[in-house]
Motif scaffolding. Structure first.
Motif, PDB file in Angstrom:
ATOM      1  N   ARG A  25       0.838  -1.214   0.000  1.00 23.39           N
ATOM      2  CA  ARG A  25       0.000   0.000   0.000  1.00 23.39           C
ATOM      3  C   ARG A  25       0.869   1.259   0.000  1.00 23.39           C
ATOM      4  N   LEU A  26       1.900   1.258   0.837  1.00 18.52           N
ATOM      5  CA  LEU A  26       2.756   2.449   0.926  1.00 18.52           C
ATOM      6  C   LEU A  26       3.583   2.656  -0.338  1.00 18.52           C
TER       7      LEU A  26
ATOM      8  N   VAL B  84       2.000 -10.066  -4.914  1.00 19.46           N
ATOM      9  CA  VAL B  84       1.112  -9.527  -5.947  1.00 19.46           C
ATOM     10  C   VAL B  84       1.090 -10.444  -7.166  1.00 19.46           C
ATOM     11  N   LEU B  85       2.265 -10.919  -7.575  1.00 18.36           N
ATOM     12  CA  LEU B  85       2.325 -11.839  -8.718  1.00 18.36           C
ATOM     13  C   LEU B  85       1.599 -13.146  -8.413  1.00 18.36           C
TER      14      LEU B  85
ATOM     15  N   PHE C 157      -4.174  -5.783 -15.348  1.00 22.42           N
ATOM     16  CA  PHE C 157      -3.365  -4.578 -15.247  1.00 22.42           C
ATOM     17  C   PHE C 157      -4.079  -3.406 -14.588  1.00 22.42           C
ATOM     18  N   SER C 158      -5.330  -3.600 -14.172  1.00 17.85           N
ATOM     19  CA  SER C 158      -5.956  -2.567 -13.356  1.00 17.85           C
ATOM     20  C   SER C 158      -5.804  -2.935 -11.879  1.00 17.85           C
ATOM     21  N   SER C 159      -5.136  -4.046 -11.622  1.00 17.94           N
ATOM     22  CA  SER C 159      -4.874  -4.464 -10.253  1.00 17.94           C
ATOM     23  C   SER C 159      -3.651  -3.714  -9.724  1.00 17.94           C
ATOM     24  N   ASP C 160      -3.244  -4.085  -8.535  1.00 19.10           N
ATOM     25  CA  ASP C 160      -2.079  -3.455  -7.914  1.00 19.10           C
ATOM     26  C   ASP C 160      -0.789  -3.737  -8.658  1.00 19.10           C
ATOM     27  N   LEU C 161      -0.802  -4.720  -9.522  1.00 20.88           N
ATOM     28  CA  LEU C 161       0.416  -5.133 -10.202  1.00 20.88           C
ATOM     29  C   LEU C 161       1.068  -3.977 -10.959  1.00 20.88           C
TER      30      LEU C 161
ATOM     31  N   ALA D  94       5.916   1.857  -9.169  1.00 21.72           N
ATOM     32  CA  ALA D  94       6.589   2.363  -7.967  1.00 21.72           C
ATOM     33  C   ALA D  94       7.972   1.747  -7.819  1.00 21.72           C
ATOM     34  N   LEU D  95       8.089   0.457  -8.123  1.00 22.05           N
ATOM     35  CA  LEU D  95       9.387  -0.207  -8.002  1.00 22.05           C
ATOM     36  C   LEU D  95      10.344   0.244  -9.098  1.00 22.05           C
ATOM     37  N   TYR D  96       9.833   0.494 -10.310  1.00 25.42           N
ATOM     38  CA  TYR D  96      10.693   1.002 -11.389  1.00 25.42           C
ATOM     39  C   TYR D  96      11.316   2.325 -10.993  1.00 25.42           C
TER      40      TYR D  96
END
Length: 191
Positions: free
Chosen positions: A40-41, A84-85, A121-125, A131-133
């Protein structure tokens, strides 16, 4: 005669395994709370901004618990990405694979693949991936994990394209082009 105290003292040097299902369940719940809070963060504030203290606070645990449970921040990010995956694989991707396997026509399988992109792709993925990129630009260990995440996502795309094609394409080049097209259209820029 054997002295029972001596026997117990010697036996104390050998640790017996300790296993408590209740503690294992609590540890699993704590890990899940930390992973969910971090996810979430990372999505809301970005990887760089979310501190380990923030993650602990959001999860309702002490900061040392985060470190003891998952390790450093890149390790937390890896656990979040894996969770998530895993949810995507068990949910929308599994449903898509089943639907495409049951669909007799290439056109029908292609439509299913295109429609599924919205759900996946509308999920948190996608938000997590973005965010990770961004965080990977300043964290080399995270950059390695993002590369792994990208390879895993690409592999899933290849698997889904193979199911959609259901028969070997005329050439490997055709299959690779199909994967490239689906990969490009599945990017977060599209969604």
């Amino acid at each position: 005669m054997v002295d029972i105290v001596t026997v117990y003292q010697k036996a104390g040097k050998v640790k017996r395994p300790y296993r408590s299902p209740r503690r294992e369940a609590q540890a699993k719940a704590t890990r899940a709370a930390i992973v969910d809070a971090a996810g979430r963060l990372f999505i809301r504030d970005g990887y760089a901004t979310a501190s380990m203290r923030d993650i602990a606070e959001e999860a309702g645990v002490a900061e040392p618990t985060v470190y003891a449970t998952l390790g450093d921040k890149p390790s937390v990010a890896r656990a979040v990405a894996e969770a998530v995956l895993s949810r995507a694989e068990k949910g929308p991707i599994a449903r898509l694979q089943a639907a495409m396997s049951a669909e007799p026509s290439l056109a029908g399988r292609t439509r299913l693949l295109a429609r599924s992109n919205h759900e996946v792709f509308s999920s948190d993925l996608v938000w997590l991936r973005d965010a990770l990129y961004v965080g990977a630009a300043s964290d080399p260990r995270l950059a390695e994990q993002v590369e792994e995440l990208t390879r895993s996502s690409r592999s899933t795309t290849e698997r889904l394209v193979d199911i959609a094609m259901a028969a070997p394409p005329a050439s490997a080049e055709t299959r690779d082009r199909a994967v490239d097209i689906v990969w490009a259209l599945s990017g977060s820029a599209v969604f």
